[in-house]
Scaffold this motif. Structure first.
Motif, mmCIF file in Angstrom:
data_model
loop_
_atom_site.group_PDB
_atom_site.id
_atom_site.type_symbol
_atom_site.label_atom_id
_atom_site.label_comp_id
_atom_site.label_asym_id
_atom_site.label_seq_id
_atom_site.Cartn_x
_atom_site.Cartn_y
_atom_site.Cartn_z
ATOM 1 N N GLY A 38 -11.524 56.417 114.230
ATOM 2 C CA GLY A 38 -12.593 57.397 114.054
ATOM 3 C C GLY A 38 -12.857 57.779 112.622
ATOM 4 N N HIS A 39 -12.312 57.007 111.685
ATOM 5 C CA HIS A 39 -12.492 57.322 110.268
ATOM 6 C C HIS A 39 -13.433 56.356 109.564
ATOM 7 C CE1 HIS A 39 -9.200 60.101 110.718
ATOM 8 N NE2 HIS A 39 -8.417 59.124 111.150
ATOM 9 N N GLY A 40 -14.115 55.509 110.290
ATOM 10 C CA GLY A 40 -14.996 54.509 109.690
ATOM 11 C C GLY A 40 -16.146 55.139 108.932
ATOM 12 N N GLY A 41 -16.585 54.450 107.913
ATOM 13 C CA GLY A 41 -17.744 54.903 107.161
ATOM 14 C C GLY A 41 -17.440 55.888 106.056
ATOM 15 N N ARG A 42 -16.158 56.077 105.728
ATOM 16 C CA ARG A 42 -15.840 57.003 104.639
ATOM 17 C C ARG A 42 -16.379 56.460 103.321
ATOM 18 N NH1 ARG A 42 -9.696 57.642 104.546
ATOM 19 N NH2 ARG A 42 -9.763 55.613 105.522
ATOM 20 N N THR A 43 -16.915 57.322 102.519
ATOM 21 C CA THR A 43 -17.452 56.943 101.218
ATOM 22 C C THR A 43 -16.352 56.355 100.339
ATOM 23 O OG1 THR A 43 -19.082 58.714 101.348
ATOM 24 C CG2 THR A 43 -18.661 57.796 99.169
ATOM 25 N N GLY A 44 -16.641 55.201 99.752
ATOM 26 C CA GLY A 44 -15.724 54.578 98.822
ATOM 27 C C GLY A 44 -14.636 53.730 99.465
ATOM 28 N N TRP A 45 -14.577 53.687 100.793
ATOM 29 C CA TRP A 45 -13.507 52.940 101.462
ATOM 30 C C TRP A 45 -13.550 51.470 101.097
ATOM 31 C CZ3 TRP A 45 -12.715 48.751 104.412
ATOM 32 C CH2 TRP A 45 -11.471 48.615 105.007
ATOM 33 N N ALA A 46 -14.704 50.854 101.172
ATOM 34 C CA ALA A 46 -14.814 49.416 100.920
ATOM 35 C C ALA A 46 -14.395 49.076 99.494
ATOM 36 C CB ALA A 46 -16.239 48.931 101.185
ATOM 37 N N GLU A 47 -14.803 49.868 98.533
ATOM 38 C CA GLU A 47 -14.452 49.617 97.140
ATOM 39 C C GLU A 47 -12.947 49.728 96.925
ATOM 40 O OE1 GLU A 47 -16.856 51.664 98.149
ATOM 41 O OE2 GLU A 47 -18.690 50.878 97.263
ATOM 42 N N THR A 48 -12.344 50.738 97.534
ATOM 43 C CA THR A 48 -10.906 50.932 97.398
ATOM 44 C C THR A 48 -10.143 49.773 98.023
ATOM 45 O OG1 THR A 48 -11.166 53.327 97.393
ATOM 46 C CG2 THR A 48 -8.981 52.476 97.942
ATOM 47 N N ALA A 49 -10.540 49.357 99.227
ATOM 48 C CA ALA A 49 -9.874 48.249 99.912
ATOM 49 C C ALA A 49 -10.028 46.957 99.117
ATOM 50 C CB ALA A 49 -10.430 48.086 101.318
ATOM 51 N N ALA A 50 -11.223 46.698 98.624
ATOM 52 C CA ALA A 50 -11.458 45.480 97.841
ATOM 53 C C ALA A 50 -10.633 45.490 96.560
ATOM 54 C CB ALA A 50 -12.936 45.333 97.522
ATOM 55 N N ASP A 51 -10.547 46.628 95.887
ATOM 56 C CA ASP A 51 -9.740 46.721 94.668
ATOM 57 C C ASP A 51 -8.276 46.414 94.949
ATOM 58 O OD1 ASP A 51 -11.879 47.332 93.040
ATOM 59 O OD2 ASP A 51 -11.481 49.494 93.019
ATOM 60 N N LEU A 52 -7.758 46.931 96.064
ATOM 61 C CA LEU A 52 -6.358 46.677 96.410
ATOM 62 C C LEU A 52 -6.099 45.190 96.628
ATOM 63 C CD1 LEU A 52 -5.686 49.633 98.860
ATOM 64 C CD2 LEU A 52 -4.610 49.271 96.638
ATOM 65 N N VAL A 53 -6.973 44.533 97.378
ATOM 66 C CA VAL A 53 -6.786 43.108 97.660
ATOM 67 C C VAL A 53 -7.000 42.276 96.395
ATOM 68 C CG1 VAL A 53 -7.660 41.140 98.974
ATOM 69 C CG2 VAL A 53 -7.303 43.327 100.114
ATOM 70 N N LEU A 54 -8.031 42.583 95.635
ATOM 71 C CA LEU A 54 -8.312 41.804 94.423
ATOM 72 C C LEU A 54 -7.214 41.934 93.379
ATOM 73 C CD1 LEU A 54 -12.149 42.343 94.073
ATOM 74 C CD2 LEU A 54 -10.941 40.254 94.743
ATOM 75 N N THR A 55 -6.532 43.063 93.348
ATOM 76 C CA THR A 55 -5.414 43.228 92.424
ATOM 77 C C THR A 55 -4.359 42.161 92.672
ATOM 78 O OG1 THR A 55 -5.782 45.589 92.143
ATOM 79 C CG2 THR A 55 -3.556 44.792 91.706
ATOM 80 N N GLY A 56 -4.129 41.852 93.923
ATOM 81 C CA GLY A 56 -3.159 40.822 94.260
ATOM 82 C C GLY A 56 -3.652 39.398 94.066
ATOM 83 N N LEU A 57 -4.945 39.221 93.965
ATOM 84 C CA LEU A 57 -5.517 37.885 93.837
ATOM 85 C C LEU A 57 -5.806 37.464 92.405
ATOM 86 C CD1 LEU A 57 -8.125 38.003 96.755
ATOM 87 C CD2 LEU A 57 -5.916 36.834 96.738
#
Length: 62
Positions: A38-57
């Motif tokens: 029930g937490h979908g659509g939070r502002t900035g979620w996609a950017e934060t998730a992408a930053d976390l994954v890209l840091t490892g890549l």
């Protein structure tokens, strides 16, 4: 999403040996879990998730 990661790999923005399938799963799994909780659509979620994954890549800096 995989295509975008492939393009980033081709430009040298992420490591050549990066596991792109796992990277896609690492982004989609938490998104789905967040949505189901029930937490979908939070502002900035996609950017934060992408930053976390890209840091490892990203390639190691010299």
């Amino acid at each position: 999403m995989r295509e975008v990661l492939e393009q980033a790999r081709d430009r040298g923005e992420i490591r050549a040996e990066a596991d792109l399938e796992s990277s896609v799963s690492a982004l989609l799994g938490p998104f789905y879990a967040d949505y189901m909780a029930g937490h979908g659509g939070r502002t900035g979620w996609a950017e934060t998730a992408a930053d976390l994954v890209l840091t490892g890549l990203r390639p190691a800096s010299s």
